[in-house]
Design an enzyme around this catalytic site. Structure first.
Site, PDB file in Angstrom:
ATOM      1  N   PRO A   1       0.696  -1.453   0.013  1.00 49.22           N
ATOM      2  CA  PRO A   1       0.087  -0.249   0.062  1.00 49.22           C
ATOM      3  C   PRO A   1       1.044   1.250  -0.055  1.00 49.22           C
ATOM      4  O   PRO A   1       1.879   1.465   0.927  1.00 49.22           O
ATOM      5  CB  PRO A   1      -0.714  -0.104   1.290  1.00 49.22           C
ATOM      6  CG  PRO A   1      -0.625  -1.600   1.733  1.00 49.22           C
ATOM      7  CD  PRO A   1       0.588  -2.094   1.233  1.00 49.22           C
ATOM      8  N   GLU A   2       0.603   2.377  -0.849  1.00 48.48           N
ATOM      9  CA  GLU A   2       1.291   3.454  -0.921  1.00 48.48           C
ATOM     10  C   GLU A   2       0.249   4.688  -0.501  1.00 48.48           C
ATOM     11  O   GLU A   2      -1.080   4.167  -0.060  1.00 48.48           O
ATOM     12  CB  GLU A   2       1.772   3.767  -2.252  1.00 48.48           C
ATOM     13  CG  GLU A   2       2.714   2.625  -2.612  1.00 48.48           C
ATOM     14  CD  GLU A   2       3.121   2.806  -4.336  1.00 48.48           C
ATOM     15  OE1 GLU A   2       3.412   3.886  -4.444  1.00 48.48           O
ATOM     16  OE2 GLU A   2       3.523   1.812  -4.813  1.00 48.48           O
TER      17      GLU A   2
END
Ligand code: ZN
Length: 274
Positions: free
Chosen positions: A2-3
């Protein structure tokens, strides 16, 4: 992994469900999540806290409490949060923690590879903690081409590695770095200190564009990222370069190539990004 757009999507879903609620019961079943502190100590510290606001900085999700304390969650590789109405939380062998709220609903934390972290910070500890680890928020007004000029002046590292540096672009990871460099028409292996002022402006603009598009599509689901309702994101169908080696560039038709930069798989168009 996840960014910023994935964490922001989770934040936007969780905020209205958590804000104003009290964490009535907290169970943490994985010692890795809270180490070096024992999980029971952290769970006890969280119980009874009322959520003021669900916030985000870079890739950190921040649950701020009325008491001034905060819970800092980093999802790392495979962490995700799932909200469920009272009594409806499905079984999950990869569940590491559950917070039951005062309306009976649950927020569960799942993590396959167990690199995620939960950290409770006392009042006044949050800002110094973040200031040591991450730079300005790329979607905020503080990050400008001018503010980057000095930062990048002595960086001979490949541009891709610098874009991945959380102290320069907080929240940008491998996917959105490649996408942003494509929008900016910049080669990922170019030494970062060779960018002209115009190219720096294009870089900042393109990072914002890539991140905003990711947020609008509620993130990218490659393997197991899910938002707080258990749904997949849709950004993966918007990729211009990431994971597309051999496929035609949507701008010029040239096949996308894969290389390595900053120790990471990196995709780019050798025709548009020279
Ligand atoms: Zn191209």
């Amino acid at each position: 992994m996840p960014e910023l757009p994935e964490v922001e999507s989770v934040r936007r879903q969780l905020a209205p469900l958590l804000e104003g609620r009290v964490l009535e019961r907290v169970q943490i079943s994985d010692a890795r999540l809270t180490r070096p502190l024992p999980p029971t100590d952290v769970a006890r510290a969280l119980e009874g806290e009322r959520v003021l606001v669900v916030d985000r900085r870079g890739k950190y999700l921040i649950v701020r409490f009325e008491s001034g304390r905060s819970l800092l969650i980093h999802l790392r590789m495979t962490g995700s949060l799932r909200w469920a109405p009272a009594g409806t939380l499905p079984d999950d062998p990869y569940r590491r923690a559950v917070c039951t709220l005062d309306d009976g609903s649950d927020v569960a934390y799942r993590d396959l590879r167990r690199f995620g972290t939960w950290l409770v910070l006392e009042p006044g500890e949050l800002e110094p903690y973040l200031a040591e680890r991450i730079g300005k928020e790329p979607l905020g007004s503080g990050l400008t081409a001018r503010s980057l000029t000095d930062r990048l002046a002595r960086r001979k590292a490949p541009l891709k590695a610098v874009v991945l540096d959380q102290r320069v672009f907080a929240g940008v990871g491998n996917i959105y770095a490649d996408e942003a460099l494509w929008w900016a028409r910049l080669h990922p292996l170019r030494p970062a200190n060779t960018l002209t002022p115009e190219e720096l402006k294009a870089l900042v603009r393109s990072i914002r564009r890539a991140l905003r598009l990711g947020i609008a599509r509620q993130g990218a689901t490659l393997r197991d990222y899910r938002n707080a309702n258990g749904e997949a994101g849709a950004m993966q169908s918007e990729f211009r370069v990431y994971g597309r080696d051999g496929e035609p560039c949507t701008r010029c038709g040239h096949p996308i190539e894969k290389t390595r930069a900053g120790g990471r798989g990196t995709w780019f168009c050798p025709n548009c990004q020279v």
